[in-house]
Design a protein around this motif. Sequence first.
Motif, PDB file in Angstrom:
ATOM      1  N   CYS A 164       0.849  -1.189   0.000  1.00 40.99           N
ATOM      2  CA  CYS A 164       0.000   0.000   0.000  1.00 40.99           C
ATOM      3  C   CYS A 164       0.896   1.255   0.000  1.00 40.99           C
ATOM      4  N   ASP A 165       0.561   2.284   0.756  1.00 47.55           N
ATOM      5  CA  ASP A 165       1.396   3.492   0.745  1.00 47.55           C
ATOM      6  C   ASP A 165       2.740   3.273   1.450  1.00 47.55           C
ATOM      7  N   ALA A 166       2.754   2.362   2.411  1.00 44.32           N
ATOM      8  CA  ALA A 166       4.005   2.138   3.168  1.00 44.32           C
ATOM      9  C   ALA A 166       5.118   1.687   2.222  1.00 44.32           C
ATOM     10  N   PHE A 167       6.312   2.129   2.510  1.00 45.49           N
ATOM     11  CA  PHE A 167       7.514   1.836   1.712  1.00 45.49           C
ATOM     12  C   PHE A 167       7.417   2.416   0.293  1.00 45.49           C
ATOM     13  N   GLY A 168       6.501   3.367   0.122  1.00 47.09           N
ATOM     14  CA  GLY A 168       6.351   4.007  -1.177  1.00 47.09           C
ATOM     15  C   GLY A 168       7.216   5.253  -1.289  1.00 47.09           C
ATOM     16  N   ALA A 169       7.198   5.812  -2.500  1.00 48.09           N
ATOM     17  CA  ALA A 169       7.907   7.075  -2.755  1.00 48.09           C
ATOM     18  C   ALA A 169       7.237   7.727  -3.951  1.00 48.09           C
ATOM     19  N   HIS A 170       7.134   9.039  -3.901  1.00 49.96           N
ATOM     20  CA  HIS A 170       6.656   9.722  -5.096  1.00 49.96           C
ATOM     21  C   HIS A 170       7.852   9.906  -6.019  1.00 49.96           C
ATOM     22  N   PHE A 184      16.600   7.200  -5.374  1.00 49.02           N
ATOM     23  CA  PHE A 184      15.415   7.948  -4.932  1.00 49.02           C
ATOM     24  C   PHE A 184      15.293   7.895  -3.409  1.00 49.02           C
ATOM     25  N   SER A 185      16.425   7.728  -2.728  1.00 46.86           N
ATOM     26  CA  SER A 185      16.374   7.612  -1.263  1.00 46.86           C
ATOM     27  C   SER A 185      15.816   8.891  -0.621  1.00 46.86           C
ATOM     28  N   GLY A 186      16.077  10.049  -1.259  1.00 45.38           N
ATOM     29  CA  GLY A 186      15.529  11.300  -0.721  1.00 45.38           C
ATOM     30  C   GLY A 186      14.014  11.288  -0.775  1.00 45.38           C
ATOM     31  N   GLU A 187      13.454  10.832  -1.886  1.00 46.02           N
ATOM     32  CA  GLU A 187      11.995  10.768  -2.028  1.00 46.02           C
ATOM     33  C   GLU A 187      11.400   9.730  -1.073  1.00 46.02           C
ATOM     34  N   PHE A 188      12.125   8.631  -0.880  1.00 48.17           N
ATOM     35  CA  PHE A 188      11.665   7.573   0.040  1.00 48.17           C
ATOM     36  C   PHE A 188      11.567   8.128   1.467  1.00 48.17           C
ATOM     37  N   ALA A 189      12.593   8.881   1.883  1.00 50.62           N
ATOM     38  CA  ALA A 189      12.595   9.460   3.231  1.00 50.62           C
ATOM     39  C   ALA A 189      11.556  10.573   3.342  1.00 50.62           C
ATOM     40  N   PHE A 190      11.434  11.392   2.289  1.00 52.62           N
ATOM     41  CA  PHE A 190      10.457  12.489   2.288  1.00 52.62           C
ATOM     42  C   PHE A 190       9.043  11.923   2.451  1.00 52.62           C
ATOM     43  N   TYR A 191       8.805  10.813   1.782  1.00 44.23           N
ATOM     44  CA  TYR A 191       7.485  10.177   1.845  1.00 44.23           C
ATOM     45  C   TYR A 191       7.181   9.739   3.277  1.00 44.23           C
ATOM     46  N   PHE A 192       8.156   9.081   3.910  1.00 41.15           N
ATOM     47  CA  PHE A 192       7.939   8.679   5.304  1.00 41.15           C
ATOM     48  C   PHE A 192       7.669   9.901   6.165  1.00 41.15           C
ATOM     49  N   ASP A 193       8.502  10.917   6.014  1.00 43.64           N
ATOM     50  CA  ASP A 193       8.412  12.110   6.856  1.00 43.64           C
ATOM     51  C   ASP A 193       7.063  12.797   6.739  1.00 43.64           C
ATOM     52  N   ASN A 194       6.522  12.818   5.537  1.00 46.93           N
ATOM     53  CA  ASN A 194       5.307  13.581   5.299  1.00 46.93           C
ATOM     54  C   ASN A 194       4.032  12.766   5.380  1.00 46.93           C
ATOM     55  N   ILE A 195       4.120  11.465   5.173  1.00 46.43           N
ATOM     56  CA  ILE A 195       2.905  10.650   5.159  1.00 46.43           C
ATOM     57  C   ILE A 195       2.814   9.757   6.395  1.00 46.43           C
ATOM     58  N   MET A 196       3.915   9.122   6.754  1.00 43.66           N
ATOM     59  CA  MET A 196       3.867   8.098   7.801  1.00 43.66           C
ATOM     60  C   MET A 196       4.264   8.620   9.186  1.00 43.66           C
ATOM     61  N   ARG A 197       5.063   9.659   9.213  1.00 44.52           N
ATOM     62  CA  ARG A 197       5.657  10.086  10.483  1.00 44.52           C
ATOM     63  C   ARG A 197       4.655  10.418  11.592  1.00 44.52           C
ATOM     64  N   PRO A 198       3.480  11.010  11.243  1.00 42.85           N
ATOM     65  CA  PRO A 198       2.535  11.277  12.346  1.00 42.85           C
ATOM     66  C   PRO A 198       2.050  10.009  13.031  1.00 42.85           C
ATOM     67  N   PHE A 199       2.303   8.843  12.450  1.00 40.35           N
ATOM     68  CA  PHE A 199       1.735   7.592  12.975  1.00 40.35           C
ATOM     69  C   PHE A 199       2.839   6.601  13.338  1.00 40.35           C
ATOM     70  N   LYS A 200       3.885   7.095  13.965  1.00 41.31           N
ATOM     71  CA  LYS A 200       5.033   6.224  14.239  1.00 41.31           C
ATOM     72  C   LYS A 200       4.668   4.984  15.038  1.00 41.31           C
ATOM     73  N   ASP A 201       3.800   5.155  16.024  1.00 43.68           N
ATOM     74  CA  ASP A 201       3.443   3.975  16.833  1.00 43.68           C
ATOM     75  C   ASP A 201       2.714   2.948  15.980  1.00 43.68           C
ATOM     76  N   LYS A 202       1.892   3.411  15.059  1.00 42.75           N
ATOM     77  CA  LYS A 202       1.185   2.485  14.164  1.00 42.75           C
ATOM     78  C   LYS A 202       2.157   1.844  13.167  1.00 42.75           C
ATOM     79  N   VAL A 203       3.153   2.600  12.743  1.00 43.80           N
ATOM     80  CA  VAL A 203       4.176   2.029  11.855  1.00 43.80           C
ATOM     81  C   VAL A 203       4.886   0.889  12.585  1.00 43.80           C
ATOM     82  N   ARG A 204       5.228   1.108  13.824  1.00 43.15           N
ATOM     83  CA  ARG A 204       5.914   0.044  14.597  1.00 43.15           C
ATOM     84  C   ARG A 204       5.048  -1.207  14.671  1.00 43.15           C
ATOM     85  N   GLU A 205       3.758  -1.019  14.952  1.00 43.29           N
ATOM     86  CA  GLU A 205       2.864  -2.187  15.077  1.00 43.29           C
ATOM     87  C   GLU A 205       2.725  -2.916  13.751  1.00 43.29           C
TER      88      GLU A 205
END
Length: 397
Positions: A164-170, A184-205
């Motif tokens: 799904c969106d996880a491990f994605g990159a624009h 595209f490591s910059g885009e991969f990190a940017f994607y995490f920072d902007n899409i996934m980061r608010p949900f770190k605890d859910k990412v861990r689970e």
Amino acid sequence: MSGTAEIRSGIHWVGARHPELQVFDELFPTRNGTTYNAYLVRGERQTALIETVKAPFTASFLQKLEDLGVQHIDWVVINHTEPDHTGALGTLLERHPEATVVCTRQGENFLRQLFNREMRTRVVADGEQIDLGGRTLQFFLAPYLHWPDTMFTWLPEEKILFSCDAFGAHFCGEGLFDDEVPDFSGEFAFYFDNIMRPFKDKVREAVAKVVDLPIELVCPSHGPLLRRDPRGAIAAYQRWSAPPPPAATPRVLLLTLSPHGNTRDMAAHVRQGLESHGLEVLERAIITVEGSELRDLLEQTDALIVATPTINRDAPPPVWQTLSLLSSVTPKGKTAAVFGSYGWSGEAVKMVEERLLGLKYKLATPGIHFRFAPTDEDRQACREFGDRIAAALLPAA
Ligand code: FEO
């Protein structure tokens, strides 16, 4: 790369490329466009489609299915209902009324409200499987990566995780796989920072559910397919979502904006009050803090104090810009306080407090503000303001 692509025997990428896209969803800048990845998985008895594409690409998406001779679809797996994944779903179901949509319970609710029409659904539980004949789809619920509806689909016979969106990159390169495109490591990190980061605890689970699977290929919904080092991508998510190490004493983030030095004068005395109780204060001028540093600081500290002047009956734009970033992280603490100097009206403190309350912060103490340069009495009040914040953060003696 255009058209379809066979990624394993009987498994095709049937997504869409959008290389000229400059801002995704009118929110996130994309230097190299994006892709809307969808996958066709054929078993011995049944055929499944994993996701669809954004609405403007519906015609070419359906053409790809036709080109592959698809006449019957048993399942349309919707790992996530956001329109960049489901834009073609309505038209697809008109073309293939035999198909059943596979989704989470929350996904079913969202589909009903996104499409305002009936569709046949199968709601799956965590770990549930569908046998396509020689190929199995197994579903792992992954809520809040990054909507409440999200899940992963695992294809064990091929060791493929449709993430799904996880491990994605624009990122839209010429090739389909990560070893066929530029870095595209910059885009991969940017994607995490902007899409996934608010949900770190859910990412861990969610990552905990799949980290021990023998994954050979990660097929995300955006960007290159990860076959070079899929475990490295998963390890990056583990690293980025790890909780901050515990601090010995509460830490306070003090953000200041002070055109004439008066608000920063107040800040020095608020800080004295805080430090007199052993609290660690990380003070930053708002105009010097980049978004990524701000997010780090919010995750490392137990309270946020905003020191803002009032200009033109409002808090200045850099303060609002900073406040706009608060929802992009899960702060360690949600205690806050606001103070500042003003010239003739002084609305900013109350306005910023209301914004913080709207973001579910608790105010340690009502805000204080003083006209122009603080007097010695005002400075004492600032130290006492710091005392009250400390009292809210420290365990009762
Ligand atoms: Fe790719 Fe959450 O949309």
